[in-house]
Design a protein around this motif. Structure first.
Motif, mmCIF file in Angstrom:
data_model
loop_
_atom_site.group_PDB
_atom_site.id
_atom_site.type_symbol
_atom_site.label_atom_id
_atom_site.label_comp_id
_atom_site.label_asym_id
_atom_site.label_seq_id
_atom_site.Cartn_x
_atom_site.Cartn_y
_atom_site.Cartn_z
ATOM 1 N N ARG A 21 106.359 52.775 -6.651
ATOM 2 C CA ARG A 21 107.364 52.253 -5.709
ATOM 3 C C ARG A 21 106.755 51.077 -4.948
ATOM 4 O O ARG A 21 106.281 51.246 -3.815
ATOM 5 C CB ARG A 21 107.804 53.347 -4.738
ATOM 6 C CG ARG A 21 108.320 54.620 -5.417
ATOM 7 C CD ARG A 21 108.726 55.654 -4.370
ATOM 8 N NE ARG A 21 109.039 56.925 -4.986
ATOM 9 C CZ ARG A 21 108.191 57.943 -5.087
ATOM 10 N NH1 ARG A 21 106.962 57.829 -4.601
ATOM 11 N NH2 ARG A 21 108.548 59.070 -5.668
ATOM 12 N N ALA A 45 119.119 51.318 -3.965
ATOM 13 C CA ALA A 45 118.466 50.387 -4.886
ATOM 14 C C ALA A 45 117.131 50.918 -5.401
ATOM 15 O O ALA A 45 116.461 50.251 -6.187
ATOM 16 C CB ALA A 45 118.247 49.040 -4.198
ATOM 17 N N ARG A 197 121.571 39.297 -3.869
ATOM 18 C CA ARG A 197 120.776 38.732 -4.969
ATOM 19 C C ARG A 197 119.322 39.166 -4.849
ATOM 20 O O ARG A 197 118.707 39.614 -5.823
ATOM 21 C CB ARG A 197 120.852 37.209 -4.947
ATOM 22 C CG ARG A 197 120.034 36.541 -6.070
ATOM 23 C CD ARG A 197 119.879 35.041 -5.852
ATOM 24 N NE ARG A 197 118.963 34.750 -4.750
ATOM 25 C CZ ARG A 197 117.633 34.677 -4.900
ATOM 26 N NH1 ARG A 197 117.075 34.888 -6.064
ATOM 27 N NH2 ARG A 197 116.865 34.385 -3.864
ATOM 28 N N ASP A 200 118.742 42.999 -5.531
ATOM 29 C CA ASP A 200 118.706 43.327 -6.952
ATOM 30 C C ASP A 200 117.355 42.976 -7.567
ATOM 31 O O ASP A 200 116.793 43.737 -8.359
ATOM 32 C CB ASP A 200 119.825 42.588 -7.691
ATOM 33 C CG ASP A 200 121.205 43.141 -7.382
ATOM 34 O OD1 ASP A 200 121.283 44.275 -6.861
ATOM 35 O OD2 ASP A 200 122.198 42.442 -7.652
ATOM 36 N N LEU A 201 116.837 41.800 -7.204
ATOM 37 C CA LEU A 201 115.545 41.377 -7.744
ATOM 38 C C LEU A 201 114.416 42.279 -7.262
ATOM 39 O O LEU A 201 113.509 42.649 -8.023
ATOM 40 C CB LEU A 201 115.260 39.932 -7.351
ATOM 41 C CG LEU A 201 116.149 38.859 -7.984
ATOM 42 C CD1 LEU A 201 115.880 37.494 -7.373
ATOM 43 C CD2 LEU A 201 115.949 38.822 -9.495
ATOM 44 N N ALA A 203 114.659 45.410 -6.336
ATOM 45 C CA ALA A 203 114.788 46.716 -6.979
ATOM 46 C C ALA A 203 114.171 46.712 -8.366
ATOM 47 O O ALA A 203 113.591 47.715 -8.796
ATOM 48 C CB ALA A 203 116.266 47.106 -7.060
ATOM 49 N N ARG A 204 114.233 45.582 -9.052
ATOM 50 C CA ARG A 204 113.679 45.505 -10.414
ATOM 51 C C ARG A 204 112.170 45.526 -10.426
ATOM 52 O O ARG A 204 111.547 45.776 -11.466
ATOM 53 C CB ARG A 204 114.179 44.223 -11.089
ATOM 54 C CG ARG A 204 115.671 44.228 -11.395
ATOM 55 C CD ARG A 204 116.107 42.906 -11.959
ATOM 56 N NE ARG A 204 117.543 42.737 -11.873
ATOM 57 C CZ ARG A 204 118.174 41.578 -12.004
ATOM 58 N NH1 ARG A 204 117.468 40.472 -12.216
ATOM 59 N NH2 ARG A 204 119.489 41.514 -11.917
ATOM 60 N N LEU A 205 111.536 45.232 -9.272
ATOM 61 C CA LEU A 205 110.066 45.237 -9.243
ATOM 62 C C LEU A 205 109.499 46.605 -9.517
ATOM 63 O O LEU A 205 108.367 46.734 -9.967
ATOM 64 C CB LEU A 205 109.576 44.736 -7.877
ATOM 65 C CG LEU A 205 109.872 43.272 -7.533
ATOM 66 C CD1 LEU A 205 109.408 42.973 -6.115
ATOM 67 C CD2 LEU A 205 109.195 42.339 -8.526
ATOM 68 N N VAL A 207 110.765 48.753 -11.636
ATOM 69 C CA VAL A 207 111.145 49.225 -12.969
ATOM 70 C C VAL A 207 109.940 49.235 -13.890
ATOM 71 O O VAL A 207 109.167 48.276 -13.899
ATOM 72 C CB VAL A 207 112.247 48.327 -13.559
ATOM 73 C CG1 VAL A 207 112.533 48.740 -14.999
ATOM 74 C CG2 VAL A 207 113.497 48.403 -12.728
#
Length: 207
Positions: A21, A45, A197, A200-201, A203-205, A207
């Motif tokens: 995380r 998110a 925007r 969203d970016l 949150a992808r970190l 993944v």
């Protein structure tokens, strides 16, 4: 200075909180309703850790609101800008599960340890890193990260490889990848959470 001289329970707590995380939310200067709204947005998110700074007493209602919302969703909420032992006691009574400070103050760290609160002290120099490590604090807030720069993170990790940096101050979705690539374990973000925007970016970190 390649290790610590004594164990500190904060290390185990933050190891568990931040593993997988790499983003923490900082919700500063917002009213309680807006604080809870952004807590929910962060949690939805996938950003689990939330810090609510308490630089003044009028921030305590927002901290308490976030803590109540976190309990409903089993999410951790900590208090930031904890700079006195008295503040540590106040946020402990409010239900915070960890504390964050802009600098390293051994009295604040000791009070947090006495209360059983995980503590994340801030550092901006090699001397501060060394002092924090000697009391077992391996998770450290690099502040102000935006001014220090990603190269500062990389440079400090050479003599201090056991440190786990949380980059804070001036971090957003656009520069967060550079700080993570430089060796930060976590980036802490604030205003970016209000931008769909950027959210969203960020949150992808994870993944």
């Amino acid at each position: 200075m390649k290790g610590t001289t004594m164990p500190n329970p904060s290390t185990a707590y933050f190891d568990d909180l931040f593993t997988g995380r790499p983003v923490m939310a900082i919700l500063r200067g917002l009213d309680p309703d807006r604080t809870v709204e952004l807590c929910e947005r962060a949690w939805d998110a996938g950003i689990e850790a939330v810090e609510v700074p308490v630089q003044s007493p009028d921030a305590l209602p927002s901290l308490r609101a976030a803590i109540a919302a976190g309990r409903d969703r089993d999410r951790p909420v900590g208090a930031g800008t904890v700079v006195t032992p008295e503040q540590a006691h106040t946020v402990y009574e409010a239900g915070a599960v960890f504390t964050v400070a802009p600098g390293y103050d051994p009295e604040v760290a000791a009070e947090c340890a006495r209360l059983g609160l995980a503590h994340l002290p801030g550092v901006a120099t090699s001397s501060e890193i060394g002092r924090a490590l000697r009391t077992g604090h391996t998770w450290l807030k690099a502040f102000p990260a935006g001014d220090l720069g990603a190269n500062w993170i990389r440079a400090q990790l050479a003599p201090f490889p056991t440190v786990r940096f949380v980059g804070t101050g001036g971090i957003d979705a656009d520069n967060a990848p550079a700080f993570l690539a430089a060796g930060c374990r976590v980036v802490a973000v604030g205003s970016a959470l209000q931008d769909p925007r950027q959210l969203d970016l960020l949150a992808r970190l994870g993944v």
